[in-house]
Design an enzyme around this catalytic site. Structure first.
Site, PDB file in Angstrom:
ATOM      1  N   TRP A 142       0.864  -1.185   0.000  1.00 29.63           N
ATOM      2  CA  TRP A 142       0.000   0.000   0.000  1.00 29.63           C
ATOM      3  C   TRP A 142       0.894   1.226   0.000  1.00 29.63           C
ATOM      4  O   TRP A 142       1.869   1.297   0.756  1.00 29.63           O
ATOM      5  CB  TRP A 142      -0.897   0.044   1.239  1.00 29.63           C
ATOM      6  CG  TRP A 142      -1.608   1.356   1.368  1.00 29.63           C
ATOM      7  CD1 TRP A 142      -2.688   1.784   0.644  1.00 29.63           C
ATOM      8  CD2 TRP A 142      -1.261   2.443   2.235  1.00 29.63           C
ATOM      9  NE1 TRP A 142      -3.035   3.069   1.019  1.00 29.63           N
ATOM     10  CE2 TRP A 142      -2.179   3.493   1.985  1.00 29.63           C
ATOM     11  CE3 TRP A 142      -0.261   2.633   3.194  1.00 29.63           C
ATOM     12  CZ2 TRP A 142      -2.125   4.698   2.672  1.00 29.63           C
ATOM     13  CZ3 TRP A 142      -0.203   3.848   3.880  1.00 29.63           C
ATOM     14  CH2 TRP A 142      -1.130   4.863   3.605  1.00 29.63           C
TER      15      TRP A 142
ATOM     16  N   GLU B 220      -3.103  -2.954  -2.376  1.00 31.96           N
ATOM     17  CA  GLU B 220      -4.195  -2.379  -1.588  1.00 31.96           C
ATOM     18  C   GLU B 220      -4.539  -0.959  -2.035  1.00 31.96           C
ATOM     19  O   GLU B 220      -3.667  -0.101  -2.134  1.00 31.96           O
ATOM     20  CB  GLU B 220      -3.797  -2.368  -0.109  1.00 31.96           C
ATOM     21  CG  GLU B 220      -4.830  -1.744   0.799  1.00 31.96           C
ATOM     22  CD  GLU B 220      -4.373  -1.727   2.255  1.00 31.96           C
ATOM     23  OE1 GLU B 220      -5.135  -1.241   3.113  1.00 31.96           O
ATOM     24  OE2 GLU B 220      -3.235  -2.187   2.547  1.00 31.96           O
TER      25      GLU B 220
ATOM     26  N   LYS C 140      -6.976   2.730  -1.842  1.00 35.14           N
ATOM     27  CA  LYS C 140      -7.554   3.644  -0.864  1.00 35.14           C
ATOM     28  C   LYS C 140      -8.266   4.765  -1.597  1.00 35.14           C
ATOM     29  O   LYS C 140      -7.837   5.186  -2.681  1.00 35.14           O
ATOM     30  CB  LYS C 140      -6.469   4.212   0.056  1.00 35.14           C
ATOM     31  CG  LYS C 140      -7.022   4.949   1.275  1.00 35.14           C
ATOM     32  CD  LYS C 140      -5.926   5.207   2.305  1.00 35.14           C
ATOM     33  CE  LYS C 140      -6.525   5.821   3.558  1.00 35.14           C
ATOM     34  NZ  LYS C 140      -5.527   5.988   4.632  1.00 35.14           N
TER      35      LYS C 140
ATOM     36  N   ASP D 207      -9.607  -3.093   2.160  1.00 37.85           N
ATOM     37  CA  ASP D 207      -9.575  -2.569   3.519  1.00 37.85           C
ATOM     38  C   ASP D 207     -10.932  -1.946   3.817  1.00 37.85           C
ATOM     39  O   ASP D 207     -11.427  -1.122   3.043  1.00 37.85           O
ATOM     40  CB  ASP D 207      -8.466  -1.526   3.663  1.00 37.85           C
ATOM     41  CG  ASP D 207      -8.293  -1.035   5.089  1.00 37.85           C
ATOM     42  OD1 ASP D 207      -9.275  -0.525   5.669  1.00 37.85           O
ATOM     43  OD2 ASP D 207      -7.179  -1.147   5.632  1.00 37.85           O
TER      44      ASP D 207
ATOM     45  N   HIS E 128     -11.202   1.887   3.431  1.00 39.43           N
ATOM     46  CA  HIS E 128     -10.604   2.567   2.290  1.00 39.43           C
ATOM     47  C   HIS E 128     -11.579   2.900   1.174  1.00 39.43           C
ATOM     48  O   HIS E 128     -11.168   3.099   0.033  1.00 39.43           O
ATOM     49  CB  HIS E 128      -9.443   1.735   1.741  1.00 39.43           C
ATOM     50  CG  HIS E 128      -8.213   1.800   2.588  1.00 39.43           C
ATOM     51  ND1 HIS E 128      -6.980   1.364   2.160  1.00 39.43           N
ATOM     52  CD2 HIS E 128      -8.024   2.259   3.845  1.00 39.43           C
ATOM     53  CE1 HIS E 128      -6.090   1.554   3.114  1.00 39.43           C
ATOM     54  NE2 HIS E 128      -6.702   2.083   4.148  1.00 39.43           N
TER      55      HIS E 128
ATOM     56  N   HIS F 261      -8.274  -6.386   5.013  1.00 39.10           N
ATOM     57  CA  HIS F 261      -7.866  -5.623   6.176  1.00 39.10           C
ATOM     58  C   HIS F 261      -9.151  -5.226   6.886  1.00 39.10           C
ATOM     59  O   HIS F 261      -9.821  -4.274   6.506  1.00 39.10           O
ATOM     60  CB  HIS F 261      -7.060  -4.396   5.779  1.00 39.10           C
ATOM     61  CG  HIS F 261      -5.590  -4.654   5.694  1.00 39.10           C
ATOM     62  ND1 HIS F 261      -4.665  -3.660   5.485  1.00 39.10           N
ATOM     63  CD2 HIS F 261      -4.875  -5.806   5.805  1.00 39.10           C
ATOM     64  CE1 HIS F 261      -3.457  -4.190   5.465  1.00 39.10           C
ATOM     65  NE2 HIS F 261      -3.559  -5.489   5.653  1.00 39.10           N
TER      66      HIS F 261
ATOM     67  N   ASP G  32     -11.439   6.655   7.091  1.00 35.41           N
ATOM     68  CA  ASP G  32     -10.542   5.550   7.402  1.00 35.41           C
ATOM     69  C   ASP G  32      -9.883   5.776   8.759  1.00 35.41           C
ATOM     70  O   ASP G  32      -8.685   6.014   8.861  1.00 35.41           O
ATOM     71  CB  ASP G  32      -9.479   5.419   6.304  1.00 35.41           C
ATOM     72  CG  ASP G  32      -8.525   4.264   6.566  1.00 35.41           C
ATOM     73  OD1 ASP G  32      -8.985   3.243   7.098  1.00 35.41           O
ATOM     74  OD2 ASP G  32      -7.337   4.399   6.241  1.00 35.41           O
TER      75      ASP G  32
ATOM     76  N   ASP H 291      -9.807   3.633  11.334  1.00 37.35           N
ATOM     77  CA  ASP H 291      -9.178   2.433  11.890  1.00 37.35           C
ATOM     78  C   ASP H 291      -9.540   2.186  13.348  1.00 37.35           C
ATOM     79  O   ASP H 291      -8.667   1.948  14.185  1.00 37.35           O
ATOM     80  CB  ASP H 291      -7.653   2.507  11.722  1.00 37.35           C
ATOM     81  CG  ASP H 291      -7.239   2.366  10.272  1.00 37.35           C
ATOM     82  OD1 ASP H 291      -7.681   1.415   9.626  1.00 37.35           O
ATOM     83  OD2 ASP H 291      -6.471   3.219   9.787  1.00 37.35           O
TER      84      ASP H 291
ATOM     85  N   ASP I 108      -6.543  -4.382  10.644  1.00 34.31           N
ATOM     86  CA  ASP I 108      -5.834  -3.113  10.502  1.00 34.31           C
ATOM     87  C   ASP I 108      -6.582  -2.039  11.281  1.00 34.31           C
ATOM     88  O   ASP I 108      -7.487  -1.402  10.762  1.00 34.31           O
ATOM     89  CB  ASP I 108      -5.714  -2.730   9.019  1.00 34.31           C
ATOM     90  CG  ASP I 108      -4.866  -1.479   8.815  1.00 34.31           C
ATOM     91  OD1 ASP I 108      -4.298  -0.975   9.801  1.00 34.31           O
ATOM     92  OD2 ASP I 108      -4.783  -0.997   7.675  1.00 34.31           O
TER      93      ASP I 108
END
Length: 415
Positions: free
Chosen positions: A182, A223, A225, A256, A259, A283, A291, A293, A323
């Protein structure tokens, strides 16, 4: 009733709809979750003490953060002791363990030997990520897609070396190492040329992946985003870019959960990606408006992700990783909450009578489909989960948190 008695009652309940809970638990043992190392020290790593850059931000200052590899491994061991099953650990390149003063374009397998020795002792697999952020060569918001050849060459070398480390992990541990790429490249405001940076990124990745490596040892993933801090208007590695790249270069495509646009979910993408991709990397995270997380909780999307994997028989080609990072709470507890919830969601999905549900849907019996899927929400899956934890030798229910609190008092607060 004790845990076993509750399980036997739940087993009978599930048997009434054609689900064999004993068989389900045997299948669940095969599911490996790749727990991410970076929750333990707020994505700082051990390469430098500089601030995070490249759209990475961690909030909070809860006491007890790991400050060296030994402390981090100690915390990981405690977390894994609360998690049923044998799993994997996902390392970022910045988590090297060496006294040498080296840069990202100089890393070698020997700089991760202590991690491999520890993983062998713990019975864990290792996954890997090259680190394309928080570095002086992350220039003007670009790495592999930089217009400067010197910058691209630095990061290309880093990518090549990361693949050799992933290959080393696979050889040493006897488990395939997923190596996920990424990059945070992009523009804060609207660019004129969206094409050229993507062409440079494509060419840089092609150079990194030019050497064929044994897929039984390591698999490359890419990956995407939607946007990041400092790259709000344009991200070079978009979903469309990496979908095309992964499918044409036989790479795993990483999804993800944070993302994508806030109204998008990755669960609905899995059945399509499963048809065309070499494999999938997840993820699993919890975005809150962006994002961010957050620690994974047992929310609707986590359960939908697990259902899609189980219902479509995608567990075999999907690598499940986590993640998230939260420095406002006990970091060990964050790992445990997110990982246990992910395993629990897979278990809950496995406890559906999937074949029967598919058949009644095919028959057009949508009433029974709705009745059964709603009733299943109240079935005693928690009693099956608690029994699984007990059988795996990890704490049941809230017992793990009592131990985690004691660990915080005895270890974390003394750092």
């Amino acid at each position: 009733m004790n845990t076993t008695e509750k399980y036997l009652a739940a087993k009978e309940k599930y048997a009434s709809i054609g689900v064999d809970t004993d068989a389900v638990l045997k299948e669940l043992e095969k599911v490996k979750i790749s727990m991410h190392v970076w929750q333990g020290d707020d994505v700082q790593g051990f390469l430098s003490d500089g601030e995070l850059t490249g759209g990475i931000s961690v909030t909070g200052n809860h006491p007890g953060k790991a400050t060296n590899p030994t402390e981090l491994r100690q915390d990981l061991e405690k977390a894994y002791s609360f998690i049923p099953g044998k799993h994997k650990l996902n390392l970022h390149a910045i988590y090297l363990d060496t006294d040498e003063k080296i840069d990202l374009n100089e890393i070698e397998p020997k700089h991760f030997e202590k991690w491999v020795a520890w993983a062998k002792e713990q019975g864990l697999g290792l996954d890997f990520n090259p680190t394309f952020f928080s570095h002086p060569m992350f220039k003007d918001g670009f790495t592999l897609s930089s217009p400067e050849k010197e910058v691209r060459d630095f990061w290309i070398e880093h990518g090549k070396r990361s693949r050799k480390i992933a290959e080393y992990f696979g050889k040493e541990l006897g488990q395939v190492c997923v190596n996920n790429f990424w990059v945070p490249d992009g523009y804060k405001d609207n660019p004129i040329d969206r094409y050229s940076p993507r062409k440079r990124l494509m060419e840089s990745l092609d150079e990194i992946f030019a050497e064929e490596l044994d897929p039984s040892l390591t698999l490359d993933a890419v990956e995407s985003k939607l946007f990041g801090l400092g790259a709000e208007a344009y991200t070079v590695g978009s979903h469309e870019f990496y979908m095309g790249y992964g499918l044409t270069r036989q790479k795993l495509v990483c999804l993800d959960a944070g993302h994508f646009h806030p109204t998008e979910v990755i669960s609905n993408k899995l059945s399509s990606l499963g048809l065309f991709s070499e494999g999938i990397l997840l993820h699993v995270s919890r975005p809150v408006r962006w994002d961010s997380d957050h620690v994974v909780i047992m929310d609707d999307e986590l359960q939908e992700i697990a259902k899609e994997l189980v219902r479509n028989d995608l567990l075999g080609k999907t690598n499940i990783g986590l993640d998230f990072f939260d420095a406002t709470i006990n970091r060990v507890a964050a790992w445990v909450i997110g990982t246990r919830n992910t395993i629990k969601a897979v278990l809950k999905a496995m406890l559906e009578p999937t074949d029967y549900l598919k058949q009644i849907e095919l028959d057009g019996d949508f009433t029974t489909r709705l009745v059964l899927t709603e009733e299943l929400k109240d079935f005693p899956y928690a009693d099956v989960w608690n029994y699984y934890c007990e059988q795996q030798g990890v704490p049941v229910g809230l017992d793990w948190y009592k131990e985690a609190q004691q660990y915080e008092q005895d270890v974390l607060l003394k750092r």
